[in-house]
Design a protein around this motif. Structure first.
Motif, PDB file in Angstrom:
ATOM      1  N   ALA A  62      -7.473 -28.397 -58.074  1.00 26.03           N
ATOM      2  CA  ALA A  62      -8.403 -28.161 -59.168  1.00 26.03           C
ATOM      3  C   ALA A  62      -7.700 -28.129 -60.517  1.00 26.03           C
ATOM      4  CB  ALA A  62      -9.149 -26.850 -58.930  1.00 26.03           C
ATOM      5  N   ASN A  63      -6.493 -27.555 -60.591  1.00 24.58           N
ATOM      6  CA  ASN A  63      -5.822 -27.395 -61.866  1.00 24.58           C
ATOM      7  C   ASN A  63      -4.349 -27.748 -61.704  1.00 24.58           C
ATOM      8  OD1 ASN A  63      -4.912 -26.689 -64.346  1.00 24.58           O
ATOM      9  ND2 ASN A  63      -5.763 -24.629 -64.340  1.00 24.58           N
ATOM     10  N   ASP A  64      -3.946 -28.929 -62.193  1.00 26.43           N
ATOM     11  CA  ASP A  64      -2.559 -29.364 -62.052  1.00 26.43           C
ATOM     12  C   ASP A  64      -1.609 -28.558 -62.926  1.00 26.43           C
ATOM     13  OD1 ASP A  64      -3.137 -31.292 -60.176  1.00 26.43           O
ATOM     14  OD2 ASP A  64      -3.506 -32.848 -61.670  1.00 26.43           O
ATOM     15  N   GLY A  65      -2.071 -28.086 -64.079  1.00 29.97           N
ATOM     16  CA  GLY A  65      -1.237 -27.278 -64.960  1.00 29.97           C
ATOM     17  C   GLY A  65      -0.798 -26.001 -64.292  1.00 29.97           C
ATOM     18  N   GLN A  66      -1.696 -25.377 -63.575  1.00 26.11           N
ATOM     19  CA  GLN A  66      -1.360 -24.136 -62.879  1.00 26.11           C
ATOM     20  C   GLN A  66      -0.373 -24.424 -61.752  1.00 26.11           C
ATOM     21  OE1 GLN A  66      -4.682 -22.133 -61.150  1.00 26.11           O
ATOM     22  NE2 GLN A  66      -3.541 -20.287 -60.724  1.00 26.11           N
ATOM     23  N   THR A  67      -0.532 -25.528 -61.069  1.00 19.91           N
ATOM     24  CA  THR A  67       0.373 -25.886 -59.982  1.00 19.91           C
ATOM     25  C   THR A  67       1.773 -26.138 -60.530  1.00 19.91           C
ATOM     26  OG1 THR A  67      -1.460 -26.909 -58.807  1.00 19.91           O
ATOM     27  CG2 THR A  67       0.741 -27.481 -58.076  1.00 19.91           C
ATOM     28  N   LEU A  68       1.867 -26.843 -61.649  1.00 17.61           N
ATOM     29  CA  LEU A  68       3.160 -27.116 -62.264  1.00 17.61           C
ATOM     30  C   LEU A  68       3.835 -25.823 -62.693  1.00 17.61           C
ATOM     31  CD1 LEU A  68       5.145 -29.257 -63.149  1.00 17.61           C
ATOM     32  CD2 LEU A  68       3.911 -29.430 -65.307  1.00 17.61           C
ATOM     33  N   GLU A  69       3.080 -24.913 -63.256  1.00 19.19           N
ATOM     34  CA  GLU A  69       3.633 -23.621 -63.670  1.00 19.19           C
ATOM     35  C   GLU A  69       4.105 -22.818 -62.455  1.00 19.19           C
ATOM     36  OE1 GLU A  69       5.216 -20.869 -65.935  1.00 19.19           O
ATOM     37  OE2 GLU A  69       4.316 -22.714 -66.711  1.00 19.19           O
ATOM     38  N   THR A  70       3.345 -22.880 -61.379  1.00 15.30           N
ATOM     39  CA  THR A  70       3.735 -22.184 -60.149  1.00 15.30           C
ATOM     40  C   THR A  70       5.041 -22.757 -59.606  1.00 15.30           C
ATOM     41  OG1 THR A  70       1.408 -21.803 -59.625  1.00 15.30           O
ATOM     42  CG2 THR A  70       2.973 -21.560 -57.820  1.00 15.30           C
ATOM     43  N   LEU A  71       5.184 -24.070 -59.635  1.00 11.83           N
ATOM     44  CA  LEU A  71       6.420 -24.700 -59.154  1.00 11.83           C
ATOM     45  C   LEU A  71       7.606 -24.313 -60.031  1.00 11.83           C
ATOM     46  CD1 LEU A  71       5.142 -28.261 -58.199  1.00 11.83           C
ATOM     47  CD2 LEU A  71       5.845 -26.433 -56.663  1.00 11.83           C
ATOM     48  N   ARG A  72       7.391 -24.248 -61.333  1.00  5.29           N
ATOM     49  CA  ARG A  72       8.484 -23.831 -62.223  1.00  5.29           C
ATOM     50  C   ARG A  72       8.912 -22.405 -61.918  1.00  5.29           C
ATOM     51  NH1 ARG A  72       5.829 -26.163 -67.659  1.00  5.29           N
ATOM     52  NH2 ARG A  72       6.461 -28.327 -67.387  1.00  5.29           N
ATOM     53  N   GLN A  73       7.936 -21.528 -61.696  1.00 13.94           N
ATOM     54  CA  GLN A  73       8.252 -20.128 -61.392  1.00 13.94           C
ATOM     55  C   GLN A  73       9.008 -20.026 -60.065  1.00 13.94           C
ATOM     56  OE1 GLN A  73       7.842 -17.443 -63.336  1.00 13.94           O
ATOM     57  NE2 GLN A  73       8.937 -16.287 -61.781  1.00 13.94           N
ATOM     58  N   MET A  74       8.595 -20.804 -59.080  1.00 15.73           N
ATOM     59  CA  MET A  74       9.295 -20.791 -57.791  1.00 15.73           C
ATOM     60  C   MET A  74      10.733 -21.281 -57.959  1.00 15.73           C
ATOM     61  SD  MET A  74       6.263 -22.187 -55.276  1.00 15.73           S
ATOM     62  CE  MET A  74       7.365 -22.546 -53.957  1.00 15.73           C
ATOM     63  N   ARG A  75      10.923 -22.306 -58.781  1.00 12.91           N
ATOM     64  CA  ARG A  75      12.271 -22.832 -59.013  1.00 12.91           C
ATOM     65  C   ARG A  75      13.150 -21.779 -59.685  1.00 12.91           C
ATOM     66  NH1 ARG A  75      15.833 -26.614 -57.271  1.00 12.91           N
ATOM     67  NH2 ARG A  75      17.359 -26.878 -58.916  1.00 12.91           N
ATOM     68  N   GLN A  76      12.600 -21.061 -60.653  1.00 15.18           N
ATOM     69  CA  GLN A  76      13.357 -20.000 -61.317  1.00 15.18           C
ATOM     70  C   GLN A  76      13.723 -18.896 -60.336  1.00 15.18           C
ATOM     71  OE1 GLN A  76      10.911 -18.745 -64.570  1.00 15.18           O
ATOM     72  NE2 GLN A  76      11.482 -20.486 -65.892  1.00 15.18           N
ATOM     73  N   ASP A  77      12.789 -18.545 -59.470  1.00 19.68           N
ATOM     74  CA  ASP A  77      13.072 -17.519 -58.460  1.00 19.68           C
ATOM     75  C   ASP A  77      14.163 -17.982 -57.497  1.00 19.68           C
ATOM     76  OD1 ASP A  77      11.093 -16.001 -59.629  1.00 19.68           O
ATOM     77  OD2 ASP A  77       9.583 -16.443 -58.083  1.00 19.68           O
ATOM     78  N   ASP A  78      14.094 -19.243 -57.086  1.00 19.40           N
ATOM     79  CA  ASP A  78      15.119 -19.786 -56.194  1.00 19.40           C
ATOM     80  C   ASP A  78      16.491 -19.776 -56.854  1.00 19.40           C
ATOM     81  OD1 ASP A  78      13.234 -20.211 -54.245  1.00 19.40           O
ATOM     82  OD2 ASP A  78      13.061 -22.375 -54.581  1.00 19.40           O
ATOM     83  N   ASP A  79      16.531 -20.180 -58.126  1.00 21.85           N
ATOM     84  CA  ASP A  79      17.802 -20.180 -58.844  1.00 21.85           C
ATOM     85  C   ASP A  79      18.383 -18.776 -58.930  1.00 21.85           C
ATOM     86  OD1 ASP A  79      17.702 -22.909 -59.182  1.00 21.85           O
ATOM     87  OD2 ASP A  79      16.874 -22.801 -61.228  1.00 21.85           O
ATOM     88  N   ALA A  80      17.538 -17.780 -59.172  1.00 18.12           N
ATOM     89  CA  ALA A  80      18.009 -16.392 -59.243  1.00 18.12           C
ATOM     90  C   ALA A  80      18.573 -15.944 -57.902  1.00 18.12           C
ATOM     91  CB  ALA A  80      16.875 -15.478 -59.682  1.00 18.12           C
ATOM     92  N   VAL A  81      17.922 -16.318 -56.823  1.00 19.79           N
ATOM     93  CA  VAL A  81      18.415 -15.944 -55.485  1.00 19.79           C
ATOM     94  C   VAL A  81      19.740 -16.634 -55.202  1.00 19.79           C
ATOM     95  CG1 VAL A  81      17.950 -16.172 -53.013  1.00 19.79           C
ATOM     96  CG2 VAL A  81      16.144 -15.416 -54.540  1.00 19.79           C
ATOM     97  N   TYR A  82      19.851 -17.924 -55.539  1.00 20.57           N
ATOM     98  CA  TYR A  82      21.105 -18.652 -55.301  1.00 20.57           C
ATOM     99  C   TYR A  82      22.261 -18.047 -56.109  1.00 20.57           C
ATOM    100  CZ  TYR A  82      18.282 -22.210 -52.983  1.00 20.57           C
ATOM    101  OH  TYR A  82      17.434 -22.872 -52.156  1.00 20.57           O
ATOM    102  N   ARG A  83      21.991 -17.647 -57.366  1.00 20.06           N
ATOM    103  CA  ARG A  83      23.044 -17.004 -58.179  1.00 20.06           C
ATOM    104  C   ARG A  83      23.476 -15.680 -57.562  1.00 20.06           C
ATOM    105  NH1 ARG A  83      19.879 -18.857 -62.501  1.00 20.06           N
ATOM    106  NH2 ARG A  83      18.897 -16.813 -62.670  1.00 20.06           N
ATOM    107  N   SER A  84      22.502 -14.937 -57.025  1.00 25.48           N
ATOM    108  CA  SER A  84      22.864 -13.632 -56.455  1.00 25.48           C
ATOM    109  C   SER A  84      23.642 -13.784 -55.153  1.00 25.48           C
ATOM    110  CB  SER A  84      21.621 -12.770 -56.238  1.00 25.48           C
ATOM    111  OG  SER A  84      20.819 -13.300 -55.207  1.00 25.48           O
ATOM    112  N   ILE A  85      23.356 -14.826 -54.373  1.00 29.90           N
ATOM    113  CA  ILE A  85      24.102 -14.978 -53.120  1.00 29.90           C
ATOM    114  C   ILE A  85      25.451 -15.633 -53.368  1.00 29.90           C
ATOM    115  CG2 ILE A  85      23.421 -15.226 -50.744  1.00 29.90           C
ATOM    116  CD1 ILE A  85      21.481 -17.129 -51.156  1.00 29.90           C
ATOM    117  N   ASN A  86      25.606 -16.293 -54.475  1.00 32.37           N
ATOM    118  CA  ASN A  86      26.873 -16.948 -54.772  1.00 32.37           C
ATOM    119  C   ASN A  86      28.002 -15.927 -54.923  1.00 32.37           C
ATOM    120  OD1 ASN A  86      28.508 -19.135 -55.266  1.00 32.37           O
ATOM    121  ND2 ASN A  86      28.147 -19.159 -57.464  1.00 32.37           N
TER     122      ASN A  86
END
Length: 90
Positions: A60-84
């Motif tokens: 229904a809303n591609d903008g919201q999906t794109l924002e959700t993907l960006r947020q997930m990517r930021q969360d993943d990056d934070a987890v990878y930095r913490s496990i590094n």
């Protein structure tokens, strides 16, 4: 014991048979049409309906999906930095 199984299995089988009958009737009604053009039109309608059911629903809303993907990517990056910083095999 067998009568108890029969009490539960028989209604389940009947409900399954009733629910499956309309779908089968819709698919088979075209083959009983005698006139070839009408029969082919019936098959074409069924084919179109089936294709419409199989078509994926667009989001229904591609903008919201794109924002959700960006947020997930930021969360993943934070987890990878913490496990590094974790020592592996110390």
């Amino acid at each position: 014991m067998d009568s108890t199984l029969l009490k539960f299995a028989l209604p389940a089988v009947i409900a399954l048979a009733i629910s499956a009958a309309p779908a089968a009737a819709v698919e088979q009604n075209c083959r009983f049409i005698q006139a070839k053009p009408e029969r082919e039109a019936c098959y074409k309608r069924q084919e179109d309906e089936l294709a419409a059911k199989r078509r994926p629903v667009a989001p229904a809303n591609d903008g919201q999906t794109l924002e959700t993907l960006r947020q997930m990517r930021q969360d993943d990056d934070a987890v990878y930095r913490s496990i590094n910083n974790i020592c592996r095999g110390c």
